[in-house]
Design a protein around this motif. Sequence first.
Motif, PDB file in Angstrom:
ATOM      1  N   PRO A  38       9.169  28.415  48.995  1.00 47.06           N
ATOM      2  CA  PRO A  38       8.348  29.521  49.764  1.00 47.06           C
ATOM      3  C   PRO A  38       9.356  30.530  50.083  1.00 47.06           C
ATOM      4  O   PRO A  38      10.473  30.300  50.693  1.00 47.06           O
ATOM      5  CB  PRO A  38       8.178  28.654  51.005  1.00 47.06           C
ATOM      6  CG  PRO A  38       8.637  27.245  51.147  1.00 47.06           C
ATOM      7  CD  PRO A  38       9.452  26.945  50.037  1.00 47.06           C
ATOM      8  N   TYR A  39       9.053  31.905  50.055  1.00 43.10           N
ATOM      9  CA  TYR A  39       9.588  32.816  50.620  1.00 43.10           C
ATOM     10  C   TYR A  39       8.479  33.894  50.921  1.00 43.10           C
ATOM     11  O   TYR A  39       7.360  33.936  50.518  1.00 43.10           O
ATOM     12  CB  TYR A  39      10.507  33.480  49.434  1.00 43.10           C
ATOM     13  CG  TYR A  39       9.943  33.969  48.216  1.00 43.10           C
ATOM     14  CD1 TYR A  39       9.684  33.056  47.307  1.00 43.10           C
ATOM     15  CD2 TYR A  39       9.723  35.313  48.141  1.00 43.10           C
ATOM     16  CE1 TYR A  39       9.297  33.495  45.952  1.00 43.10           C
ATOM     17  CE2 TYR A  39       9.174  35.654  47.014  1.00 43.10           C
ATOM     18  CZ  TYR A  39       8.686  34.814  45.957  1.00 43.10           C
ATOM     19  OH  TYR A  39       8.302  35.533  44.718  1.00 43.10           O
ATOM     20  N   GLY A  40       8.972  34.910  51.590  1.00 41.29           N
ATOM     21  CA  GLY A  40       8.174  36.228  51.768  1.00 41.29           C
ATOM     22  C   GLY A  40       9.054  37.484  51.646  1.00 41.29           C
ATOM     23  O   GLY A  40       9.084  38.025  50.525  1.00 41.29           O
ATOM     24  N   CYS A  41       9.658  37.736  52.616  1.00 48.31           N
ATOM     25  CA  CYS A  41      10.370  39.252  52.680  1.00 48.31           C
ATOM     26  C   CYS A  41      11.798  39.170  51.595  1.00 48.31           C
ATOM     27  O   CYS A  41      12.164  40.263  51.262  1.00 48.31           O
ATOM     28  CB  CYS A  41      10.891  39.438  53.942  1.00 48.31           C
ATOM     29  SG  CYS A  41      12.352  38.362  54.602  1.00 48.31           S
ATOM     30  N   ARG A  42      12.310  38.138  51.501  1.00 45.23           N
ATOM     31  CA  ARG A  42      13.657  38.086  50.638  1.00 45.23           C
ATOM     32  C   ARG A  42      14.658  38.949  51.347  1.00 45.23           C
ATOM     33  O   ARG A  42      15.692  39.152  50.683  1.00 45.23           O
ATOM     34  CB  ARG A  42      13.545  38.373  49.067  1.00 45.23           C
ATOM     35  CG  ARG A  42      12.479  37.383  48.429  1.00 45.23           C
ATOM     36  CD  ARG A  42      12.306  37.791  46.952  1.00 45.23           C
ATOM     37  NE  ARG A  42      13.707  37.361  46.263  1.00 45.23           N
ATOM     38  CZ  ARG A  42      13.453  36.314  45.327  1.00 45.23           C
ATOM     39  NH1 ARG A  42      12.338  35.920  45.163  1.00 45.23           N
ATOM     40  NH2 ARG A  42      14.572  35.834  45.034  1.00 45.23           N
ATOM     41  N   THR A  43      14.694  39.082  52.570  1.00 40.76           N
ATOM     42  CA  THR A  43      15.820  40.236  53.467  1.00 40.76           C
ATOM     43  C   THR A  43      16.360  39.435  54.658  1.00 40.76           C
ATOM     44  O   THR A  43      16.824  40.076  55.267  1.00 40.76           O
ATOM     45  CB  THR A  43      15.260  41.508  53.631  1.00 40.76           C
ATOM     46  OG1 THR A  43      14.077  41.286  54.448  1.00 40.76           O
ATOM     47  CG2 THR A  43      14.540  42.209  52.462  1.00 40.76           C
ATOM     48  N   GLY A  44      15.758  38.175  54.908  1.00 39.21           N
ATOM     49  CA  GLY A  44      16.265  37.436  56.066  1.00 39.21           C
ATOM     50  C   GLY A  44      15.489  37.864  57.264  1.00 39.21           C
ATOM     51  O   GLY A  44      15.808  37.400  58.470  1.00 39.21           O
ATOM     52  N   ALA A  45      14.375  38.514  57.069  1.00 40.28           N
ATOM     53  CA  ALA A  45      13.566  39.049  58.228  1.00 40.28           C
ATOM     54  C   ALA A  45      12.439  37.990  58.775  1.00 40.28           C
ATOM     55  O   ALA A  45      12.047  38.034  59.926  1.00 40.28           O
ATOM     56  CB  ALA A  45      13.025  40.171  57.871  1.00 40.28           C
ATOM     57  N   CYS A  46      11.917  37.354  57.802  1.00 41.36           N
ATOM     58  CA  CYS A  46      10.587  36.607  58.165  1.00 41.36           C
ATOM     59  C   CYS A  46      10.823  35.363  58.387  1.00 41.36           C
ATOM     60  O   CYS A  46       9.733  34.392  59.119  1.00 41.36           O
ATOM     61  CB  CYS A  46       9.558  36.809  57.003  1.00 41.36           C
ATOM     62  SG  CYS A  46       9.893  35.977  55.483  1.00 41.36           S
ATOM     63  N   GLY A  47      11.798  34.518  57.983  1.00 44.75           N
ATOM     64  CA  GLY A  47      11.904  33.161  58.012  1.00 44.75           C
ATOM     65  C   GLY A  47      11.122  32.104  56.955  1.00 44.75           C
ATOM     66  O   GLY A  47      11.339  30.842  57.332  1.00 44.75           O
ATOM     67  N   THR A  48      10.409  32.665  56.362  1.00 39.53           N
ATOM     68  CA  THR A  48       9.448  31.754  55.388  1.00 39.53           C
ATOM     69  C   THR A  48      10.520  30.991  54.513  1.00 39.53           C
ATOM     70  O   THR A  48       9.878  29.739  54.196  1.00 39.53           O
ATOM     71  CB  THR A  48       8.642  32.632  54.653  1.00 39.53           C
ATOM     72  OG1 THR A  48       7.932  33.530  55.467  1.00 39.53           O
ATOM     73  CG2 THR A  48       7.676  31.625  53.816  1.00 39.53           C
ATOM     74  N   CYS A  49      11.396  31.318  54.026  1.00 37.99           N
ATOM     75  CA  CYS A  49      12.355  30.559  53.307  1.00 37.99           C
ATOM     76  C   CYS A  49      13.369  29.520  53.907  1.00 37.99           C
ATOM     77  O   CYS A  49      14.280  29.050  53.217  1.00 37.99           O
ATOM     78  CB  CYS A  49      13.286  31.392  52.636  1.00 37.99           C
ATOM     79  SG  CYS A  49      14.111  32.225  53.377  1.00 37.99           S
ATOM     80  N   ALA A  50      13.315  29.213  55.122  1.00 36.64           N
ATOM     81  CA  ALA A  50      14.205  28.538  55.909  1.00 36.64           C
ATOM     82  C   ALA A  50      14.235  27.122  55.151  1.00 36.64           C
ATOM     83  O   ALA A  50      13.117  26.467  54.877  1.00 36.64           O
ATOM     84  CB  ALA A  50      13.457  28.268  57.377  1.00 36.64           C
ATOM     85  N   VAL A  91      18.925  27.593  57.796  1.00 35.42           N
ATOM     86  CA  VAL A  91      19.606  28.601  57.016  1.00 35.42           C
ATOM     87  C   VAL A  91      18.342  29.149  56.388  1.00 35.42           C
ATOM     88  O   VAL A  91      17.415  28.491  55.713  1.00 35.42           O
ATOM     89  CB  VAL A  91      20.591  27.926  56.128  1.00 35.42           C
ATOM     90  CG1 VAL A  91      19.923  26.751  55.414  1.00 35.42           C
ATOM     91  CG2 VAL A  91      21.267  28.944  55.319  1.00 35.42           C
ATOM     92  N   LEU A  92      18.608  30.598  56.068  1.00 42.01           N
ATOM     93  CA  LEU A  92      17.611  31.250  55.337  1.00 42.01           C
ATOM     94  C   LEU A  92      18.016  31.374  53.914  1.00 42.01           C
ATOM     95  O   LEU A  92      19.083  31.949  53.381  1.00 42.01           O
ATOM     96  CB  LEU A  92      17.425  32.815  56.078  1.00 42.01           C
ATOM     97  CG  LEU A  92      16.846  32.854  57.193  1.00 42.01           C
ATOM     98  CD1 LEU A  92      16.768  34.047  57.813  1.00 42.01           C
ATOM     99  CD2 LEU A  92      15.469  32.039  57.629  1.00 42.01           C
ATOM    100  N   LEU A  93      17.436  30.653  52.946  1.00 44.20           N
ATOM    101  CA  LEU A  93      17.692  30.440  51.444  1.00 44.20           C
ATOM    102  C   LEU A  93      17.629  31.716  50.813  1.00 44.20           C
ATOM    103  O   LEU A  93      18.479  31.609  49.800  1.00 44.20           O
ATOM    104  CB  LEU A  93      16.832  29.179  50.828  1.00 44.20           C
ATOM    105  CG  LEU A  93      16.977  27.941  51.841  1.00 44.20           C
ATOM    106  CD1 LEU A  93      16.231  26.850  51.213  1.00 44.20           C
ATOM    107  CD2 LEU A  93      18.423  27.479  52.081  1.00 44.20           C
ATOM    108  N   CYS A  94      16.967  32.898  51.084  1.00 42.80           N
ATOM    109  CA  CYS A  94      17.009  33.873  50.482  1.00 42.80           C
ATOM    110  C   CYS A  94      18.180  34.833  50.439  1.00 42.80           C
ATOM    111  O   CYS A  94      18.404  35.759  49.993  1.00 42.80           O
ATOM    112  CB  CYS A  94      15.666  34.961  50.954  1.00 42.80           C
ATOM    113  SG  CYS A  94      15.928  35.598  52.538  1.00 42.80           S
ATOM    114  N   VAL A  95      18.904  34.510  51.525  1.00 38.92           N
ATOM    115  CA  VAL A  95      20.006  35.208  51.790  1.00 38.92           C
ATOM    116  C   VAL A  95      21.580  34.352  51.941  1.00 38.92           C
ATOM    117  O   VAL A  95      22.448  35.013  52.190  1.00 38.92           O
ATOM    118  CB  VAL A  95      20.161  36.154  53.431  1.00 38.92           C
ATOM    119  CG1 VAL A  95      19.243  37.351  53.033  1.00 38.92           C
ATOM    120  CG2 VAL A  95      19.901  35.180  54.443  1.00 38.92           C
TER     121      VAL A  95
HETATM  122  S1  FES Z   1      12.096  35.039  52.643  1.00 39.56           S
HETATM  123 FE1  FES Z   1      11.896  36.001  54.541  1.00 39.56          FE
HETATM  124  S2  FES Z   1      13.806  35.480  55.683  1.00 39.56           S
HETATM  125 FE2  FES Z   1      14.061  34.616  53.262  1.00 39.56          FE
END
Ligand code: FES
Length: 120
Positions: A38-50, A91-95
Amino acid sequence: MDRHEIRLEWPTGRTRTLAVREDETVLEAAGRDGIGLPYGCRTGACGTCAGRLLEATGHESDDRTLDVDDAFAYRRCQRALKDRHRADGYVLLCVAEPRADCRLAVGPSVHTELVENPWK
Ligand code: FES
């Protein structure tokens, strides 16, 4: 470039192991291997990728258990996580770029653990 072995573990019991370079995020490596996370913003802002760190191990000369800030370097600030989340190993896996071999809990249920339900 060093690579680290990252074992992804879903609540269903499914697992996959990735070799992740130190200059790529876990989310990027999973995408390269065709693994959907799962992911959303890919910038560490939304938490979806936790994800949640289950275990991290250092080099053979360093056999202590590592915490989440030893196990990862962050490409950007983890804005979606509070201090208590980081202390609990989220941990946010996008960053997050690995610095150790790890086992990680993944999947949408990890994000659900972070978000308080206002209707409870
Ligand atoms: S996808 Fe939004 S914080 Fe990682």
